[in-house]
Write an enzyme that holds these catalytic residues in place. Structure first.
Site, PDB file in Angstrom:
ATOM      1  N   LYS A   1     -21.090  -9.511  31.699  1.00  0.00           N
ATOM      2  CA  LYS A   1     -21.569 -10.571  32.617  1.00  0.00           C
ATOM      3  C   LYS A   1     -22.655 -10.037  33.556  1.00  0.00           C
ATOM      4  CE  LYS A   1     -17.502 -11.339  34.415  1.00  0.00           C
ATOM      5  NZ  LYS A   1     -16.727 -10.345  33.656  1.00  0.00           N
TER       6      LYS A   1
ATOM      7  N   ARG B   1     -18.240   2.849  30.949  1.00  0.00           N
ATOM      8  CA  ARG B   1     -19.202   2.435  31.995  1.00  0.00           C
ATOM      9  C   ARG B   1     -19.325   3.524  33.071  1.00  0.00           C
ATOM     10  NH1 ARG B   1     -18.410  -3.307  34.387  1.00  0.00           N
ATOM     11  NH2 ARG B   1     -16.256  -2.597  34.467  1.00  0.00           N
TER      12      ARG B   1
ATOM     13  N   ARG C   1     -15.953   3.450  37.878  1.00  0.00           N
ATOM     14  CA  ARG C   1     -15.328   2.526  38.815  1.00  0.00           C
ATOM     15  C   ARG C   1     -13.830   2.798  38.842  1.00  0.00           C
ATOM     16  NH1 ARG C   1     -17.446  -3.556  37.754  1.00  0.00           N
ATOM     17  NH2 ARG C   1     -15.234  -3.991  37.798  1.00  0.00           N
TER      18      ARG C   1
ATOM     19  N   ARG D   1     -13.103 -17.801  39.364  1.00  0.00           N
ATOM     20  CA  ARG D   1     -12.162 -17.052  38.521  1.00  0.00           C
ATOM     21  C   ARG D   1     -10.791 -17.700  38.475  1.00  0.00           C
ATOM     22  NH1 ARG D   1     -14.667 -11.616  38.837  1.00  0.00           N
ATOM     23  NH2 ARG D   1     -13.431 -10.283  37.528  1.00  0.00           N
TER      24      ARG D   1
ATOM     25  N   ARG E   1      -6.330  -6.041  34.276  1.00  0.00           N
ATOM     26  CA  ARG E   1      -7.429  -6.994  34.512  1.00  0.00           C
ATOM     27  C   ARG E   1      -7.562  -7.969  33.336  1.00  0.00           C
ATOM     28  NH1 ARG E   1     -11.946  -2.838  35.226  1.00  0.00           N
ATOM     29  NH2 ARG E   1     -13.365  -4.602  35.350  1.00  0.00           N
TER      30      ARG E   1
END
Ligand code: AP5
Length: 218
Positions: free
Chosen positions: A13, A127, A160, A88, A171
């Site tokens: 996203k 990531r 992260r 969300r 998540r």
């Protein structure tokens, strides 16, 4: 052009929101980025939000709704925006509709990005983020020129906190329970376009561009 990017964690996203914003001259509004900035500077809001984010849980609706309400009043939102990570929950989507209606505005389109769970986990686990400027890399799909160093500002790259395996799984479950129902919400409003997020970022961007061109003609 007022867009929403829906999709599970790690689907791309943020990557696509930046590309859309750059192409159409609109702003990207990421609630995750706004909240991470608050966490980094240890504000009261950041301390509260951080306690949810580190566990992979959603920050309470009233907190994020207030953030978005204020952000949408900024003058840079006038030409349009792409919401990345908001809404969300159903409560957030309904609150957004009320805020926009009050200002005689509306969402034009929600783009729903989709990818297999195995690929989502791979994207999140690989990531890396620049500690200094927030630029996003991936160790395999978008590696920096020098390992561990940001191409843009030379800052150090880090993972992260919520990209560890256990939190990634949570998540994903939270997404299924709380956010996936929004796909139907926007479908019923006739505002949904589903997009496959497989392939590299450029390919996904081209799919999105084709949809936006068909809808908005540019
Ligand atoms: P947020 O920051 O919004 O995280 P998220 O939704 O979990 O999404 P991500 O940022 O993990 O992934 P992304 O889809 O943006 O993927 P990206 O482009 O980075 O939210 C974090 C937390 O904040 C939440 O858990 C919650 O606690 C809180 N929060 C935020 N908004 C909230 C709200 N509205 N309500 C309540 N709480 C809220 O890409 C991922 C990786 O893949 C990158 O390394 C990238 O380089 C790579 N990549 C991207 N595209 C491709 C591609 N096509 N091929 C290969 N690699 C790719």
């Amino acid at each position: 052009m007022q867009l929403i990017l829906l999709g599970p964690p790690g689907v791309g996203k943020g990557t696509q929101a930046k590309m859309i914003a750059g192409h159409y001259g609109i702003v990207q509004i990421s609630t995750g980025d706004i909240l991470r900035q608050e966490v980094m500077t240890s504000t009261d809001l950041g301390n509260l939000a951080g306690s949810y984010m580190e566990r992979g849980l959603l920050v309470p609706d009233e907190v994020v709704i207030e953030i978005i309400k204020e952000r949408l009043q900024d003058p840079d939102c006038r030409p349009g925006y792409v919401l990345d990570g908001f809404p969300r929950t159903l409560a957030q989507a309904e609150a957004l509709d009320r805020v926009l209606e009050a200002g005689r505005s509306r969402i034009d389109l929600a783009l729903s990005l989709d990818l297999s769970e195995a690929e989502l986990v791979e994207r999140m686990a690989g990531r890396r983020i620049c500690e200094k400027c927030g630029e996003v890399f991936h160790i395999r799909f978008h590696p920096p020129r020098t390992e561990g160093t940001c191409d843009r500002c030379g800052g150090s790259l880090t993972q992260r906190e919520d990209d560890c395996e256990e939190t990634i799984r949570r998540r994903l479950r939270v997404y299924e329970a709380e956010t996936a129902p929004l796909i139907d919400y926007y479908r019923r409003l006739g505002k949904l376009e589903g997009i496959s997020a497989s392939g590299d970022a450029q390919e996904v961007g081209e799919r999105i561009h084709r949809v936006l061109k068909a809808r908005f003609g540019s």
